[in-house]
Design an enzyme around this catalytic site. Structure first.
Site, PDB file in Angstrom:
ATOM      1  N   ARG A  80      -7.897  -0.313  -6.642  1.00 49.07           N
ATOM      2  CA  ARG A  80      -7.854   0.458  -5.864  1.00 49.07           C
ATOM      3  C   ARG A  80      -8.017   1.881  -6.542  1.00 49.07           C
ATOM      4  NH1 ARG A  80      -3.949   0.839  -0.641  1.00 49.07           N
ATOM      5  NH2 ARG A  80      -6.218   1.746   0.350  1.00 49.07           N
ATOM      6  N   GLN A  90      -1.951   2.220   9.843  1.00 46.60           N
ATOM      7  CA  GLN A  90      -1.351   2.578   8.985  1.00 46.60           C
ATOM      8  C   GLN A  90       0.050   3.233   9.486  1.00 46.60           C
ATOM      9  OE1 GLN A  90      -3.925   2.824   8.096  1.00 46.60           O
ATOM     10  NE2 GLN A  90      -3.907   2.287   5.386  1.00 46.60           N
ATOM     11  N   ASN A 124      -5.745  12.289   0.288  1.00 54.10           N
ATOM     12  CA  ASN A 124      -5.206  11.109   0.848  1.00 54.10           C
ATOM     13  C   ASN A 124      -5.382  10.383   2.253  1.00 54.10           C
ATOM     14  OD1 ASN A 124      -2.145  10.995   1.663  1.00 54.10           O
ATOM     15  ND2 ASN A 124      -2.388  11.483   3.732  1.00 54.10           N
ATOM     16  N   LYS A 125      -4.841   9.592   2.900  1.00 53.26           N
ATOM     17  CA  LYS A 125      -6.167   8.981   3.775  1.00 53.26           C
ATOM     18  C   LYS A 125      -6.444   9.388   4.597  1.00 53.26           C
ATOM     19  CE  LYS A 125      -5.452   5.385   4.695  1.00 53.26           C
ATOM     20  NZ  LYS A 125      -6.231   4.428   3.848  1.00 53.26           N
ATOM     21  N   ASP A 135      -2.434  11.306  -2.391  1.00 47.66           N
ATOM     22  CA  ASP A 135      -2.715   9.466  -3.138  1.00 47.66           C
ATOM     23  C   ASP A 135      -2.889  10.437  -3.994  1.00 47.66           C
ATOM     24  OD1 ASP A 135      -3.166   9.029  -0.243  1.00 47.66           O
ATOM     25  OD2 ASP A 135      -2.497   6.993  -1.613  1.00 47.66           O
ATOM     26  N   ARG A 146       0.504  -1.684  -0.297  1.00 50.03           N
ATOM     27  CA  ARG A 146      -0.152  -0.117   0.173  1.00 50.03           C
ATOM     28  C   ARG A 146       0.656   1.846  -0.064  1.00 50.03           C
ATOM     29  NH1 ARG A 146       2.487   1.794   3.639  1.00 50.03           N
ATOM     30  NH2 ARG A 146       0.663   3.598   3.610  1.00 50.03           N
ATOM     31  N   GLY A 147       0.276   2.615  -0.385  1.00 50.43           N
ATOM     32  CA  GLY A 147       1.236   3.498  -0.348  1.00 50.43           C
ATOM     33  C   GLY A 147       1.630   3.676  -2.280  1.00 50.43           C
ATOM     34  N   ALA A 148       1.041   5.173  -2.733  1.00 50.92           N
ATOM     35  CA  ALA A 148       0.731   5.233  -3.052  1.00 50.92           C
ATOM     36  C   ALA A 148       1.752   5.645  -4.154  1.00 50.92           C
ATOM     37  CB  ALA A 148      -0.182   6.980  -3.654  1.00 50.92           C
TER      38      ALA A 148
END
Ligand code: MRU
Length: 378
Positions: free
Chosen positions: A117, A227, A278-279, A268, A66-68
């Site tokens: 995603r 996270q 973003n998150k 993201d 995960r993570g862009a």
């Protein structure tokens, strides 16, 4: 799946410069997309060796990676893996696969990977880049072997650029960090969110730490998937950066007490006007930072900028499974049968963002102008 110790995830002596999250392995017979399984961290350090593109898609969906930027690199390697399998499985056929059959296969794998995603544009960006490379190669030499060589080169270039970008973002961003500062970050935008190297929002923090600036980092735990608590706390600790873990709702308290000097987050997707997805929870932090007159910095590579979207209103927001909210690490914490919302990301309006730090430099408002110039230069 083989399991290895944390040292196997490093390829150098200085961990935060060399923690590998996603990489490509290949020998005469087998090719694999390899990754640290982030869903098990920090309790278990397990390396996955994925040999089918469906496994790669599943790993992205289930947040094993995960993570862009990291999912962008994973998608590029996933496309390469799919081509490798396609060519190898048909190698003994009477008629070897044609270039156009290989290309059709790549297009369908691109759809598969893109469907995993929706919010982080890096994923679609990497798939498009691989498909463009395939188009260009086949326009010049319509044979599957050249296609393989060119796509391999492209995927490895995407991974190498990711590492290079994180170092540059770190160097630019570190100049904004005063010595002795306490910073706050949300989610994980560190080494684990890129394929290797320093990450995005944590990159300036690592560079400032290495420069001896005596910084301290407050880490939001980042519900629902944690996270921050599981990944950011782990990698900062591994790198020797002093940290304090807090729950998300504590951020305002510490800002009001004057304990936080600035907020650093990743992204993201960044729309043309500078709005940032973003998150989930990032928007609330930006409002809090504004209320306390604190700088709010977004750190992201140019592959996260999507000039095709005029504003954050058009960014697709991933809605995830309700179980992520009703349970914590498999333990149910809410009554059964209730209604639950679980948007994985939110949008922070550009008016709340002090600066966007990229590998090409730092840009400021008006973002519709500065981001246009930045991307025009590329
Ligand atoms: O759902 P995740 O863990 O993929 O979300 C990650 C984030 O929101 C990060 O902050 C973002 O990808 C930037 S990371 C370099």
């Amino acid at each position: 799946m083989p399991s290895e110790g944390v040292d196997a995830a490093r390829d150098g002596s200085d961990l935060h410069h060399s923690l590998r999250t996603v990489w490509w392995e290949e020998d005469a017979q087998l090719a694999a997309v390899c990754m640290l399984d982030q869903s098990l961290l920090p309790q278990q350090v397990v390396v996955l060796h994925l040999t089918h593109e469906q496994q790669v898609a599943d790993a992205i969906t289930t947040l094993q990676v995960r993570g862009a930027p990291a999912i962008g690199v994973t998608a590029a390697f996933g496309m390469l893996l799919a081509l490798h399998r396609f060519l190898h499985e048909r190698a003994s056929d009477d008629e070897p696969p044609s270039a156009s059959a290989s290309q059709t296969h790549l297009i369908s794998v691109g759809h598969l990977l893109r469907s995993t995603r929706p919010t982080a544009v890096n994923l679609a960006w990497a798939v498009e880049r691989m498909l463009r490379c395939a188009d260009k190669t086949l326009a010049e030499q319509a044979n599957p072997l050249s296609l393989w060589h060119e796509l391999r080169r492209e995927a490895l270039a995407i991974a190498a650029e990711d590492v290079d970008a994180s170092l540059k973002m770190g160097q630019y961003g570190a100049e904004l960090i005063p010595a002795g500062a306490t910073l706050l970050t949300h989610c994980n935008a560190g080494s684990l969110a890129t394929s290797a190297g320093l990450g995005t929002a944590l990159a300036p923090i690592y560079v400032a730490h290495q420069a001896g600036k005596a910084i301290h980092v407050f880490v939001d735990e980042t519900r629902p998937v944690l996270q921050g608590a599981r990944l950011t706390a782990w990698e900062l600790q591994q790198a020797g950066v002093p940290l304090t873990l807090i729950t998300d709702s504590m951020a305002g308290h510490f800002m009001r007490q004057g304990k936080i000097a600035a907020v650093f987050v990743g992204a993201d997707r960044i729309a043309a006007n500078g709005d940032v997805a973003n998150k989930i929870g990032t928007y609330g932090l930006a409002v809090l930072a504004h209320a306390h007159s604190l700088p709010f910095y977004v750190v992201a590579p140019c592959s996260t900028i999507d000039l095709s979207l005029a504003s954050g209103d058009f960014i697709p927001i991933e809605q995830r499974n309700s179980a992520e909210v009703t349970t914590i690490r498999g333990v149910q914490i809410a009554p059964s049968g209730i209604q639950v919302a679980n948007p994985a990301f939110d949008v922070t309006p550009h008016s709340l963002i002090t600066a966007i730090i990229t590998e090409q430099g730092i840009v400021y408002a008006p973002y519709d102008v500065s981001l246009g110039h930045l991307c025009g230069r590329l």
